[in-house]
Design a protein around this motif. Structure first.
Motif, PDB file in Angstrom:
ATOM      1  N   LYS A  32      46.990 -19.609 -75.386  1.00 23.43           N
ATOM      2  CA  LYS A  32      47.693 -19.737 -74.104  1.00 23.43           C
ATOM      3  C   LYS A  32      48.424 -21.072 -74.027  1.00 23.43           C
ATOM      4  CE  LYS A  32      49.043 -18.105 -70.272  1.00 23.43           C
ATOM      5  NZ  LYS A  32      49.862 -16.875 -70.231  1.00 23.43           N
ATOM      6  N   LEU A  33      47.814 -22.125 -74.506  1.00 19.55           N
ATOM      7  CA  LEU A  33      48.460 -23.435 -74.473  1.00 19.55           C
ATOM      8  C   LEU A  33      49.737 -23.456 -75.306  1.00 19.55           C
ATOM      9  CD1 LEU A  33      45.364 -25.799 -74.759  1.00 19.55           C
ATOM     10  CD2 LEU A  33      46.812 -25.473 -72.745  1.00 19.55           C
ATOM     11  N   ALA A  34      49.816 -22.597 -76.319  1.00 19.62           N
ATOM     12  CA  ALA A  34      51.007 -22.539 -77.166  1.00 19.62           C
ATOM     13  C   ALA A  34      52.248 -22.106 -76.386  1.00 19.62           C
ATOM     14  CB  ALA A  34      50.768 -21.589 -78.342  1.00 19.62           C
ATOM     15  N   GLU A  35      52.053 -21.521 -75.206  1.00 17.63           N
ATOM     16  CA  GLU A  35      53.180 -21.086 -74.381  1.00 17.63           C
ATOM     17  C   GLU A  35      53.776 -22.232 -73.569  1.00 17.63           C
ATOM     18  OE1 GLU A  35      51.991 -17.796 -71.955  1.00 17.63           O
ATOM     19  OE2 GLU A  35      50.930 -16.787 -73.598  1.00 17.63           O
ATOM     20  N   PHE A  36      53.120 -23.381 -73.554  1.00 19.72           N
ATOM     21  CA  PHE A  36      53.565 -24.498 -72.733  1.00 19.72           C
ATOM     22  C   PHE A  36      54.140 -25.614 -73.602  1.00 19.72           C
ATOM     23  CE2 PHE A  36      49.566 -23.078 -70.336  1.00 19.72           C
ATOM     24  CZ  PHE A  36      50.256 -22.096 -69.654  1.00 19.72           C
ATOM     25  N   GLU A  37      54.884 -26.517 -72.964  1.00 22.13           N
ATOM     26  CA  GLU A  37      55.458 -27.658 -73.657  1.00 22.13           C
ATOM     27  C   GLU A  37      54.436 -28.793 -73.648  1.00 22.13           C
ATOM     28  OE1 GLU A  37      59.051 -30.897 -73.060  1.00 22.13           O
ATOM     29  OE2 GLU A  37      59.233 -28.920 -72.105  1.00 22.13           O
ATOM     30  N   CYS A  38      53.561 -28.765 -74.629  1.00 22.53           N
ATOM     31  CA  CYS A  38      52.504 -29.777 -74.699  1.00 22.53           C
ATOM     32  C   CYS A  38      52.045 -29.954 -76.136  1.00 22.53           C
ATOM     33  CB  CYS A  38      51.319 -29.381 -73.820  1.00 22.53           C
ATOM     34  SG  CYS A  38      50.455 -27.876 -74.340  1.00 22.53           S
TER      35      CYS A  38
ATOM     36  N   THR B 143      40.217 -20.528 -66.621  1.00 20.38           N
ATOM     37  CA  THR B 143      41.372 -19.783 -66.132  1.00 20.38           C
ATOM     38  C   THR B 143      42.162 -20.613 -65.121  1.00 20.38           C
ATOM     39  OG1 THR B 143      40.182 -17.694 -66.454  1.00 20.38           O
ATOM     40  CG2 THR B 143      42.093 -17.650 -64.990  1.00 20.38           C
ATOM     41  N   ALA B 144      41.460 -21.308 -64.240  1.00 20.58           N
ATOM     42  CA  ALA B 144      42.128 -22.118 -63.221  1.00 20.58           C
ATOM     43  C   ALA B 144      42.865 -23.300 -63.837  1.00 20.58           C
ATOM     44  CB  ALA B 144      41.109 -22.606 -62.196  1.00 20.58           C
ATOM     45  N   LEU B 145      42.250 -23.984 -64.799  1.00 18.40           N
ATOM     46  CA  LEU B 145      42.916 -25.129 -65.414  1.00 18.40           C
ATOM     47  C   LEU B 145      44.155 -24.682 -66.181  1.00 18.40           C
ATOM     48  CD1 LEU B 145      43.213 -28.070 -66.033  1.00 18.40           C
ATOM     49  CD2 LEU B 145      41.474 -27.850 -67.826  1.00 18.40           C
ATOM     50  N   LEU B 146      44.073 -23.563 -66.868  1.00 21.76           N
ATOM     51  CA  LEU B 146      45.267 -23.044 -67.544  1.00 21.76           C
ATOM     52  C   LEU B 146      46.346 -22.680 -66.529  1.00 21.76           C
ATOM     53  CD1 LEU B 146      43.608 -20.905 -70.344  1.00 21.76           C
ATOM     54  CD2 LEU B 146      45.106 -22.881 -70.691  1.00 21.76           C
ATOM     55  N   GLY B 147      45.941 -22.173 -65.372  1.00 18.09           N
ATOM     56  CA  GLY B 147      46.908 -21.900 -64.317  1.00 18.09           C
ATOM     57  C   GLY B 147      47.590 -23.174 -63.848  1.00 18.09           C
ATOM     58  N   ALA B 148      46.807 -24.244 -63.696  1.00 17.28           N
ATOM     59  CA  ALA B 148      47.391 -25.527 -63.308  1.00 17.28           C
ATOM     60  C   ALA B 148      48.350 -26.035 -64.383  1.00 17.28           C
ATOM     61  CB  ALA B 148      46.285 -26.546 -63.051  1.00 17.28           C
ATOM     62  N   CYS B 149      48.005 -25.820 -65.647  1.00 12.98           N
ATOM     63  CA  CYS B 149      48.912 -26.189 -66.743  1.00 12.98           C
ATOM     64  C   CYS B 149      50.247 -25.463 -66.593  1.00 12.98           C
ATOM     65  CB  CYS B 149      48.285 -25.840 -68.093  1.00 12.98           C
ATOM     66  SG  CYS B 149      46.893 -26.874 -68.596  1.00 12.98           S
ATOM     67  N   ALA B 150      50.179 -24.162 -66.309  1.00 10.26           N
ATOM     68  CA  ALA B 150      51.400 -23.369 -66.152  1.00 10.26           C
ATOM     69  C   ALA B 150      52.239 -23.896 -64.991  1.00 10.26           C
ATOM     70  CB  ALA B 150      51.041 -21.904 -65.936  1.00 10.26           C
TER      71      ALA B 150
ATOM     72  N   ASP C 171      53.699 -27.385 -65.901  1.00  7.28           N
ATOM     73  CA  ASP C 171      54.694 -27.258 -66.962  1.00  7.28           C
ATOM     74  C   ASP C 171      56.010 -26.719 -66.418  1.00  7.28           C
ATOM     75  OD1 ASP C 171      55.348 -27.417 -69.816  1.00  7.28           O
ATOM     76  OD2 ASP C 171      55.406 -25.217 -69.750  1.00  7.28           O
ATOM     77  N   ALA C 172      55.932 -25.842 -65.414  1.00  7.09           N
ATOM     78  CA  ALA C 172      57.130 -25.201 -64.861  1.00  7.09           C
ATOM     79  C   ALA C 172      57.795 -26.023 -63.755  1.00  7.09           C
ATOM     80  CB  ALA C 172      56.765 -23.816 -64.327  1.00  7.09           C
ATOM     81  N   SER C 173      57.166 -27.114 -63.347  1.00  4.16           N
ATOM     82  CA  SER C 173      57.718 -27.886 -62.213  1.00  4.16           C
ATOM     83  C   SER C 173      57.702 -29.378 -62.526  1.00  4.16           C
ATOM     84  CB  SER C 173      56.908 -27.603 -60.950  1.00  4.16           C
ATOM     85  OG  SER C 173      55.544 -27.976 -61.135  1.00  4.16           O
ATOM     86  N   ARG C 174      58.274 -29.739 -63.656  1.00  2.00           N
ATOM     87  CA  ARG C 174      58.221 -31.133 -64.104  1.00  2.00           C
ATOM     88  C   ARG C 174      59.029 -32.072 -63.208  1.00  2.00           C
ATOM     89  NH1 ARG C 174      56.312 -32.140 -69.457  1.00  2.00           N
ATOM     90  NH2 ARG C 174      55.375 -30.263 -70.343  1.00  2.00           N
ATOM     91  N   ASP C 175      59.899 -31.525 -62.372  1.00  4.47           N
ATOM     92  CA  ASP C 175      60.655 -32.368 -61.454  1.00  4.47           C
ATOM     93  C   ASP C 175      59.794 -32.858 -60.279  1.00  4.47           C
ATOM     94  OD1 ASP C 175      60.491 -29.701 -60.567  1.00  4.47           O
ATOM     95  OD2 ASP C 175      62.212 -29.973 -59.226  1.00  4.47           O
TER      96      ASP C 175
END
Length: 400
Positions: free
Chosen positions: A48-54, A113-120, A123-127
């Motif tokens: 799942k982490l592979a889907e994010f910019e990290c 599950t919750a922490l991965l949700g927070a990652c998502a 990651d999607a709102s870097r501004d």
């Protein structure tokens, strides 16, 4: 608009698709793995982490990993989730129940599950934030060794130093409530193995023995007198006898007995006082029984009190109050224990830990508790509150 109101607006208006959380949660729940054996679970998190910019720093003392989200200049905030399960045979009856005689009976599948949700969301709102966000996924919390193994494997040198560490745990209580407080929120703990030495004899000749079973029974009875007569009524201390082993044949008085105790407390100084009294009492009972050898004491599986720093807690308090409204409530300290605080202690930084209620409305009168075979969070309100709480807490420190 206050800063906490701004955070609440960002959290409540986030529109990142988190529909995947349900399948991810049910998959983890269906395939629980015990402490130090979480290979499949770690692989699912990594995928799942592979889907994010990290960046991901893996295998820190075991199946652990830390996802590093860099987003310009600013402070560094770490959020931790644990992901091991328990040797409990599930009795919830849900379609995604475990079938391997293990169970996520403490909610670690929800934490992950919750922490991965927070990652998502982040990651999607870097501004909306700047700095560095660390998502730490820790195995082996139930053995009280997961955090210690990470630290021993140079965790503090392998990832950026956080300015704040954050964590949460689902607990019995109305699902969707976020419960938080400054000061102690989880108890400290110790395990203690006591060995009593007697003298063996035929069961028909007790006068030729020094019966360690009788001595052990007297110790069990006297233990509660320490709490009842030496601990002030307004202070908290629990001693529980989890194991008592003595003999293995009905017609033999054994030559030794073993007791294994578990303790919980909020004040380490009080714990030291109780342990001194406990050893005094055990030795006295052995003398009273005529034991020819002194008892032995082995302390292990120590857990620190989870004690939220008041200054670090203040922005979290404001963010949660603004985000959750009436669902943001003051927590009563739990008598359960955690190994979370070893992580911030390794860096020497403050931390904040909180609880999320997970009990369905229909079960509030007699809620199942963590580690029971029928413990199961009410999914929708619990995953939403847990994910939003993680998101809000990180923004409280990294919000732009």
């Amino acid at each position: 608009m206050s800063y906490s109101t701004h955070i609440a607006s960002l959290v409540n208006s986030a529109d990142t698709d988190l529909a995947w959380q349900r399948d991810f949660y049910e998959d983890l729940h269906r395939h629980p793995e015990l402490s130090h054996e979480e290979e499949r679970t770690a692989a699912r998190i990594r995928a799942k982490l592979a889907e994010f910019e990290c960046e991901v720093e893996e295998n820190i003392g075991g199946h652990d990993m830390v996802a590093i989200f860099r987003n310009g200049d600013g402070p560094t905030a770490l959020m931790r989730a644990d992901f091991d399960a328990l040797p409990v045979k599930e009795a919830t009856g849900v379609a995604y129940s475990s079938t391997n005689d293990y169970m996520h009976a403490c909610g670690h599948d929800m934490h992950t599950t919750a922490l991965l949700g927070a990652c998502a969301l982040l990651d999607a709102s870097r501004d909306t934030w700047s700095g560095t966000f660390l998502a730490l996924f820790q195995p082996a919390e139930e053995s009280s060794m997961g955090a210690k193994y990470m630290i021993a494997d140079n965790l503090t040198e392998r990832v950026p130093r956080p300015d704040i560490c954050l964590g949460q745990h689902i607990m019995p209580g109305r699902a969707g409530t976020v419960r938080h407080t400054a000061g102690p929120i989880m108890a400290g703990c110790d395990s203690l193995r006591i060995r009593i030495f007697g003298k063996s004899a035929h069961a028909s000749m007790p006068h030729n023995s020094i019966d360690p079973t009788y001595t052990a029974a007297m110790i069990v009875t006297r233990l509660q007198a320490i709490v009842g007569r030496e601990v002030a009524p307004h202070e908290f201390f629990v001693i529980s006898v989890g194991e008592l082993h003595s003999g293995d044949k009905n017609n033999i008085i054994p030559d030794s007995a073993e007791l294994v105790l578990n303790t919980r407390f909020y004040d380490p100084a009080l714990a030291e006082k109780v342990y001194s009294s406990l050893e005094r009492m055990v030795k006295a009972e052995c003398v009273a029984s005529g034991c020819e050898k002194e008892p032995t004491f082995e302390y292990y599986a120590h857990g620190e009190v989870t004690d939220n720093d008041a200054a670090a807690y203040s922005p979290i308090d404001e963010a949660f109050t603004a985000t959750f409204g009436e669902a943001s409530v003051t927590a009563s300290p739990s008598t359960a224990s955690e190994d979370f605080c070893y992580l911030p202690q390794a860096w020497g930084v403050p931390y904040v830990f909180w609880h999320v209620g997970c009990t369905p409305e229909s079960e509030l009168a007699d809620p199942p508790v963590n580690h029971q075979a029928n413990f199961l969070p009410d999914y929708e309100p619990t995953v939403k509150a847990s994910t939003q709480a993680a998101h809000a807490a990180v923004l409280a420190y990294l919000g732009a």
